[in-house]
Design a protein around this motif. Structure first.
Motif, PDB file in Angstrom:
ATOM      1  N   HIS A   1      -6.176  -3.598   2.582  1.00 66.82           N
ATOM      2  CA  HIS A   1      -5.254  -2.892   3.474  1.00 66.82           C
ATOM      3  C   HIS A   1      -4.717  -3.730   4.619  1.00 66.82           C
ATOM      4  CE1 HIS A   1      -6.093   1.545   2.289  1.00 66.82           C
ATOM      5  NE2 HIS A   1      -5.665   0.800   1.298  1.00 66.82           N
TER       6      HIS A   1
ATOM      7  N   ASP B   1      -6.988   0.340  -2.978  1.00 66.88           N
ATOM      8  CA  ASP B   1      -8.266  -0.237  -2.590  1.00 66.88           C
ATOM      9  C   ASP B   1      -8.222  -0.733  -1.140  1.00 66.88           C
ATOM     10  OD1 ASP B   1     -10.642  -1.801  -2.350  1.00 66.88           O
ATOM     11  OD2 ASP B   1     -10.712  -1.907  -4.528  1.00 66.88           O
ATOM     12  N   PRO B   2      -9.107  -0.221  -0.285  1.00 66.10           N
ATOM     13  CA  PRO B   2      -9.055  -0.612   1.138  1.00 66.10           C
ATOM     14  C   PRO B   2      -9.380  -2.079   1.387  1.00 66.10           C
ATOM     15  CG  PRO B   2     -10.984   0.769   0.678  1.00 66.10           C
ATOM     16  CD  PRO B   2     -10.140   0.785  -0.552  1.00 66.10           C
TER      17      PRO B   2
ATOM     18  N   VAL C   1       0.850  -1.201   0.000  1.00 59.14           N
ATOM     19  CA  VAL C   1       0.000   0.000   0.000  1.00 59.14           C
ATOM     20  C   VAL C   1       0.884   1.248   0.000  1.00 59.14           C
ATOM     21  CG1 VAL C   1      -1.854   1.221   1.175  1.00 59.14           C
ATOM     22  CG2 VAL C   1      -1.778  -1.275   1.222  1.00 59.14           C
TER      23      VAL C   1
END
Lengths: 192, 368
Positions: free
Chosen positions: B332, B328-329, B322
């Motif tokens: 994460h 894109d979460p 990241v």
């Protein structure tokens, strides 16, 4: 599929058969003809190929390009006679193997990558590079995995000794389907 | 909700992967490629297919006379090239400039509701297949500027294609007549453009990756097994690695756009490629690209819009790195070790489809 551990193979059958890949690029009056995937032919100044880096890699048959590691590789520079001779150091158990031959005519290659023992970090060819190629799936023996067209199949047969594959820059008239198939078999293509 | 989805994907736990008698599948969220329905506006026929495969392979339909669809989407290598960036037609002699994005495989394109890495240029398959004639890719009118690989020249390409097929290579006229019952010479350039796309679309119906080893195992076929690593990869794929969140469904794609760190902004905030933002104009779409299908992914290296990863393992690692504020979460908090990544790679390689027929990858030599 994972590549077979090379050391195991070397230790297990050191006196067994080896694989040889002989690539003979022919030229006439200093010009070499190469087939492109779209079946057109492009002529290249043969002198422009001399001294270019080449990479020969041998994989387990049916390997996944970019994802499986080779069993053996060899870097070198295209010699004056345009003949690239590769023989495996290790010996191989009977079975299918796939060989890739790439001449990096346009792709810059870091000399460190060519050092013996360097980590294998495959570089895909770009336009103007040369690559081994074969459409002949008749070389796939019963029960064996198929191979991708951008490599050539080599079968090590039990009791038959070394396996040798000859490659050349084959061409044919584009309206001759049989000749074209032969030209696309165990050939060296120009990457478009 | 996520737990519910996971349950739906993996089925009951009596046996780890039992075949669900209702669906006939072990993992119903990853079902087989569906049968392709007929298109009412463009019904299949052998004549259209024969026309389509010739159009696909005919270098005379390019500006230089040296390029065909197969140049970037080479049939014998799963309708892609295994090279990072392919050459537009004008570069056939000079080898530059190259196209700005990695040409994806055409496998399963017929199922896609959206096309191209950024979803640009519409959602009509037939139109999509003929657009390259108006791009640098084929540049049939041979009038695009050499330094520009993003331009479109519909004004030049449509009449050029019509003239090529009716006057310069009139042998195509009877093939169109057999396929569509129409005389190209009596129609206009718009009609020729549309029918050409339709013929190519019919050929694409057979360019399908399906019946993979995973599909056969998933359907409970006797004697078809996944090894321990592949099964572990599957568990991760539908579980903690969250791959199936975007790469789910029969085509292993949600056909949506995600930022997975493949166009990270530099110190000035600039990205090498803005991706979906170029189409939508939405800030959140900067650096987002279409989720590619994973079917036959093991045969279509290199990966991503910029061909920046040679192997699937590297591609997975990139997803989890990241560095982009718009990353894109979904991913994460996903952490995978090397062995887990290797297991997912092994699973993805079970998605290689059955070999395409020789007819589909045939070398065409009898052009009109």
């Amino acid at each position: 599929m994972r590549a077979l551990p090379l050391l195991l193979m070397l230790g297990a059958c050191d006196a067994g058969p080896h694989i040889h890949v002989i690539t003979e690029l022919s030229a006439s009056e200093g010009q070499a003809d190469f087939l492109l995937p779209n079946a057109t032919v492009e002529t290249v100044d043969a002198a422009s190929l001399v001294g270019k880096p080449y990479l020969v890699s041998v994989f387990e048959g049916g390997f996944s390009q970019g994802n499986d590691d080779p069993l053996e590789i060899a870097w070198g520079l295209v010699p004056d006679d345009l003949v690239i001779s590769f023989s495996t150091e290790g010996s191989f158990e009977p079975g299918p193997y796939d060989a890739s031959v790439i001449v990096y005519v346009n792709t810059p290659v870091d000399p460190a990558d060519m050092e013996p023992g360097a980590e294998f970090d495959p570089v895909p060819p770009v336009g103007g590079d040369l690559s081994a190629f074969s459409l002949d799936d008749g070389e796939v023996l019963e029960g064996d995995p198929t191979f991708e067209a951008g490599v050539v199949r080599i079968n090590v047969i039990d009791g038959e000794g070394d396996a040798t594959k000859h490659l050349a820059n084959r061409t044919a008239a584009p309206d001759d389907s049989e000749g074209l198939f032969a030209a696309f078999t165990n050939t060296i293509l120009l990457v478009p | 909700m996520r737990a519910l989805i996971l349950l739906l994907l993996v089925g009951c736990a009596e046996e780890r992967w039992p075949v669900d008698p209702t669906t006939g599948l072990r993992v119903r969220g990853l079902g087989p490629v569906p049968e392709l329905e007929e298109w009412p506006e463009n019904p299949s026929s052998e004549a259209k297919r024969e026309l389509g495969i010739r159009l696909f392979n005919d270098i005379r339909l390019s500006g230089s006379g040296q390029t065909n669809c197969s140049t970037c989407h080479f049939a014998p290598t799963k309708f892609q090239s295994n090279t990072p960036f392919d050459l537009p037609d004008r570069s056939a002699d000079t080898l530059e400039p190259v196209l700005p994005r990695n040409a994806p495989s055409l496998l399963n394109l017929v199922y896609a509701p959206v096309f191209r890495w950024d979803g640009g240029l519409g959602d009509d398959l037939a139109e999509q297949l003929v657009i390259p004639f108006a791009e640098a890719n084929m540049d049939i009118a041979a009038r695009l500027p050499a330094e520009e690989v993003h331009e479109l020249d519909f004004e030049g390409a449509k009449p050029a294609l019509h003239a090529r097929l009716t006057e310069e290579i009139p042998g195509y006229v009877p093939l169109y007549e057999q396929a569509f019952g129409l005389d190209l010479r009596a129609g206009d350039a718009e009609q020729t453009w549309r029918l050409t796309g339709q013929a190519l679309a019919i050929y694409m119906r057979e360019v399908v990756s399906k019946d993979s080893r995973f599909d056969r195992w998933n359907a409970g076929e006797d004697g078809v097994e996944l090894d321990d690593s592949e099964l572990r990869g599957l568990e991760l794929f539908v579980g903690e690695a969250r791959c199936a969140t975007c790469h789910g469904g029969p085509l292993f794609s949600d056909f949506a756009f995600h930022n997975v760190g493949t166009a990270v902004p530099d110190a000035m905030g600039d990205r090498a490629d803005e991706g979906r933002y170029l189409v939508s104009g939405a800030e959140e779409d900067r650096g987002a690209f279409l989720t590619p299908t994973l079917r036959s992914a093991g045969r279509t290296s290199p990966y991503f819009h910029d061909a920046s990863e040679i192997g699937i393992a590297g591609a997975i690692e990139r997803h989890l790195t990241v560095e982009d504020p718009l990353h894109d979460p979904i991913l994460h908090d996903v952490v995978l070790d090397e062995d887990q990544i290797e297991a997912i790679v092994d699973f993805v390689q079970t998605l290689d489809g059955a070999e395409l027929s020789d007819a589909t990858t045939e070398l065409i030599t009898d052009f009109p």
